[in-house]
Design an enzyme around this catalytic site. Structure first.
Site, mmCIF file in Angstrom:
data_model
loop_
_atom_site.group_PDB
_atom_site.id
_atom_site.type_symbol
_atom_site.label_atom_id
_atom_site.label_comp_id
_atom_site.label_asym_id
_atom_site.label_seq_id
_atom_site.Cartn_x
_atom_site.Cartn_y
_atom_site.Cartn_z
ATOM 1 N N SER A 227 0.778 -1.228 0.123
ATOM 2 C CA SER A 227 -0.209 0.133 0.107
ATOM 3 C C SER A 227 0.944 1.330 0.093
ATOM 4 O O SER A 227 1.872 1.302 0.620
ATOM 5 C CB SER A 227 -0.720 0.048 1.239
ATOM 6 O OG SER A 227 -1.319 1.283 1.558
ATOM 7 N N TYR B 7 -1.339 -1.472 11.202
ATOM 8 C CA TYR B 7 -1.744 -1.735 9.759
ATOM 9 C C TYR B 7 -0.555 -1.416 8.719
ATOM 10 O O TYR B 7 -0.121 -2.369 8.231
ATOM 11 C CB TYR B 7 -3.040 -1.513 9.268
ATOM 12 C CG TYR B 7 -3.192 -1.171 7.919
ATOM 13 C CD1 TYR B 7 -3.441 -2.438 7.197
ATOM 14 C CD2 TYR B 7 -3.143 0.011 7.094
ATOM 15 C CE1 TYR B 7 -3.456 -2.400 5.699
ATOM 16 C CE2 TYR B 7 -3.060 -0.089 5.685
ATOM 17 C CZ TYR B 7 -3.345 -1.119 4.811
ATOM 18 O OH TYR B 7 -3.477 -1.329 3.743
ATOM 19 N N LYS C 89 2.249 -4.094 6.664
ATOM 20 C CA LYS C 89 2.732 -3.952 5.058
ATOM 21 C C LYS C 89 4.154 -3.786 4.761
ATOM 22 O O LYS C 89 4.620 -4.308 4.122
ATOM 23 C CB LYS C 89 1.845 -2.884 4.308
ATOM 24 C CG LYS C 89 0.265 -2.991 4.179
ATOM 25 C CD LYS C 89 0.044 -4.039 3.293
ATOM 26 C CE LYS C 89 -1.543 -4.149 3.091
ATOM 27 N NZ LYS C 89 -1.938 -5.563 2.559
HETATM 28 C C1 UD1 Z 1 -6.348 4.798 3.951
HETATM 29 C C2 UD1 Z 1 -5.390 4.455 5.163
HETATM 30 C C3 UD1 Z 1 -4.308 3.641 4.513
HETATM 31 C C4 UD1 Z 1 -4.917 2.521 3.456
HETATM 32 C C5 UD1 Z 1 -5.867 2.810 2.745
HETATM 33 C C6 UD1 Z 1 -6.555 1.830 2.316
HETATM 34 C C7 UD1 Z 1 -5.558 5.997 6.966
HETATM 35 C C8 UD1 Z 1 -4.740 7.153 7.797
HETATM 36 N N1 UD1 Z 1 -4.803 5.600 5.784
HETATM 37 O O1 UD1 Z 1 -5.833 6.008 3.016
HETATM 38 O O2 UD1 Z 1 -3.283 3.180 5.354
HETATM 39 O O3 UD1 Z 1 -3.974 1.931 2.951
HETATM 40 O O4 UD1 Z 1 -6.965 3.548 3.446
HETATM 41 O O5 UD1 Z 1 -7.516 1.997 1.131
HETATM 42 O O6 UD1 Z 1 -6.637 5.755 7.393
HETATM 43 N N2 UD1 Z 1 -11.941 11.123 4.442
HETATM 44 C C9 UD1 Z 1 -12.941 12.022 4.928
HETATM 45 N N3 UD1 Z 1 -13.929 11.343 5.078
HETATM 46 C C10 UD1 Z 1 -14.207 10.132 5.388
HETATM 47 C C11 UD1 Z 1 -13.114 9.105 5.081
HETATM 48 C C12 UD1 Z 1 -11.878 9.849 4.471
HETATM 49 O O7 UD1 Z 1 -12.778 13.354 4.741
HETATM 50 O O8 UD1 Z 1 -15.032 9.668 5.902
HETATM 51 C C13 UD1 Z 1 -10.583 11.856 3.553
HETATM 52 C C14 UD1 Z 1 -9.419 11.422 4.452
HETATM 53 O O9 UD1 Z 1 -9.021 12.312 5.444
HETATM 54 C C15 UD1 Z 1 -8.425 11.457 3.232
HETATM 55 C C16 UD1 Z 1 -9.156 11.314 2.031
HETATM 56 O O10 UD1 Z 1 -10.677 11.204 2.314
HETATM 57 O O11 UD1 Z 1 -8.039 12.844 3.139
HETATM 58 C C17 UD1 Z 1 -9.145 9.570 1.664
HETATM 59 O O12 UD1 Z 1 -9.162 8.982 2.747
HETATM 60 P P1 UD1 Z 1 -9.288 7.311 2.594
HETATM 61 O O13 UD1 Z 1 -10.217 6.742 1.947
HETATM 62 O O14 UD1 Z 1 -9.228 6.710 4.227
HETATM 63 O O15 UD1 Z 1 -7.896 6.944 2.280
HETATM 64 P P2 UD1 Z 1 -6.432 7.428 2.758
HETATM 65 O O16 UD1 Z 1 -6.424 7.849 4.426
HETATM 66 O O17 UD1 Z 1 -5.513 7.846 1.898
#
Ligand code: UD1
Length: 350
Positions: free
Chosen positions: A130, A154, A158
């Site tokens: 990842s 997690y 990886k």
């Molecule tokens: C997340 C994980 C990462 C994992 C990946 C798998 C974290 C810190 N990182 O990545 O380790 O490999 O998922 O797919 O959890 N967001 C919102 N509202 C939400 C959900 C997300 O604003 O309800 C934002 C987050 O702050 C971020 C973006 O959307 O800026 C993407 O978030 P997410 O889909 O969880 O992915 P990652 O954080 O990049």
């Protein structure tokens, strides 16, 4: 036509199902092993149907990778040319609460798999790593040479598995291993028949957006709007899951070249998209309004993460084709046809 046999661990999951479908369509015999911990056998049945006549080349075993006897039996009954290893737990928050569960599952599962593979002379592996291993990158795009770090258990699993793979190759150079670092997989197969179906409250952005769109949740909480980005929200490299699936076929073909060693490739699009841009694109695709609640940053989140795609383009001959409009179109197609994923409203935990 290819007539090779591939074992896919975690093949009933989100990325697994999409990859298994492409493997079947490309002519691979495919055996799935999955414990259905966070997935459903319905997904496997649907993959089989989508593959048409190629569906006959799919079989599956319900087993946990830590169950060495079960794994042994699978390797005794079939000779595999290669293994694609997806199986593992992946919820960041849960990994902080239950680190031993994550270390036990992800590390012991992988070690047992590698041992059984070695015992049966199967030494070709594609592992799902990842972009989380880049931690909080100091600059973008992230190249495969960037320093690695982990912000949670997690991510650490990886990172450790990547290191284990490098050590295994260094000890026995007849191994061929490709580590694929995924950026943010979204979307679904264009049929709308398979897609992402997380259990409980989704941790990731698009599954959450999709559940708001179908009325399962009232609002999307946006984690942070004070980042140094185009609109203040976090920026990620969203990649269509079908593109990602093709990346695995490209990796498998690469394993047939000589002297691969243990190589790592990013699978992303090379483009950054903000959370708000993604939400707007989804609203366009679905015609649904996504109510937003602006909140503080989520601990551990990076500001901007996107991939350098050069190495995969050059060496795997692979490049993502789809943009965010197609990702959102296909995500909505899946969500609107399957508002409760593979289950029904009655068995949802909402
Ligand atoms: C997340 C994980 C990462 C994992 C990946 C798998 C974290 C810190 N990182 O990545 O380790 O490999 O998922 O797919 O959890 N967001 C919102 N509202 C939400 C959900 C997300 O604003 O309800 C934002 C987050 O702050 C971020 C973006 O959307 O800026 C993407 O978030 P997410 O889909 O969880 O992915 P990652 O954080 O990049």
């Amino acid at each position: 036509m290819i007539s090779k046999t591939v074992l896919v661990t975690g093949g009933a999951g989100y990325i697994g199902t999409h990859t298994v479908l492409q493997l079947l369509l490309a002519g691979f015999k495919t055996v799935v092993v999955d414990n259905f911990d966070n997935s459903s056998d319905v997904a496997i049945r649907r993959v089989k149907e989508l593959a048409g006549e190629f569906g006959n080349n799919l079989s599956f075993h319900k087993a946990d990778l830590r169950d060495r006897d079960a794994l042994e039996q699978i390797f005794v009954s079939t000779k595999f040319d290669a293994v694609i290893h997806f199986a593992g737990l992946k919820a960041v928050g849960e990994s902080v609460q239950k680190p031993l569960l994550y270390y036990n599952n992800n590390l012991n599962g992988t070690i047992t798999l590698l041992e059984v593979m070695a015992a049966h002379g199967c030494k070709k592996l594609v592992f799902s790593s990842s972009a989380t291993v880049y931690g909080w990158p100091k600059e973008v795009p992230c190249t495969e040479e960037f320093p690695l770090s982990a912000a949670n258990p997690y991510g650490r699993t990886k990172l450790i598995i990547e290191e284990i793979c490098r050590d295994v190759y260094n000890s026995e150079q007849d191994w061929k291993i490709i580590l694929l670092r995924y950026f943010n997989p979204v979307g679904a197969h264009p049929s709308g028949y398979i897609g992402e179906d997380p259990r409980g409250i989704p941790n990731n952005l698009m599954p959450f957006v999709q559940q708001v769109a179908v009325g399962r949740r009232p609002t999307l909480t946006v984690f942070g709007n004070d980042y140094n980005t185009i609109d203040g929200t976090g920026v990620r490299d969203f990649i269509h899951v079908v593109d990602l699936a093709y990346g695995h076929i490209a990796a498998l073909l690469k394993l047939d070249e000589s002297n691969i060693g243990c190589e790592v490739y990013n699978l992303g699009t090379g483009k950054g998209t903000s959370v708000l841009e993604m939400v707007r694109a989804f609203e366009q695709a679905s015609g649904k309004k996504i109510p937003l609640l602006m909140a503080g940053r989520r601990p551990g989140d990076a500001e901007i993460v996107y991939a350098s795609t050069e190495k995969a383009e050059r060496e795997l001959n692979w490049k993502a084709k789809y943009g965010i409009d197609e990702m959102c179109r296909d995500q909505w197609n899946w969500a609107s046809k399957n508002p409760y994923g593979y289950g029904s409203e009655e068995d949802s935990t909402d």
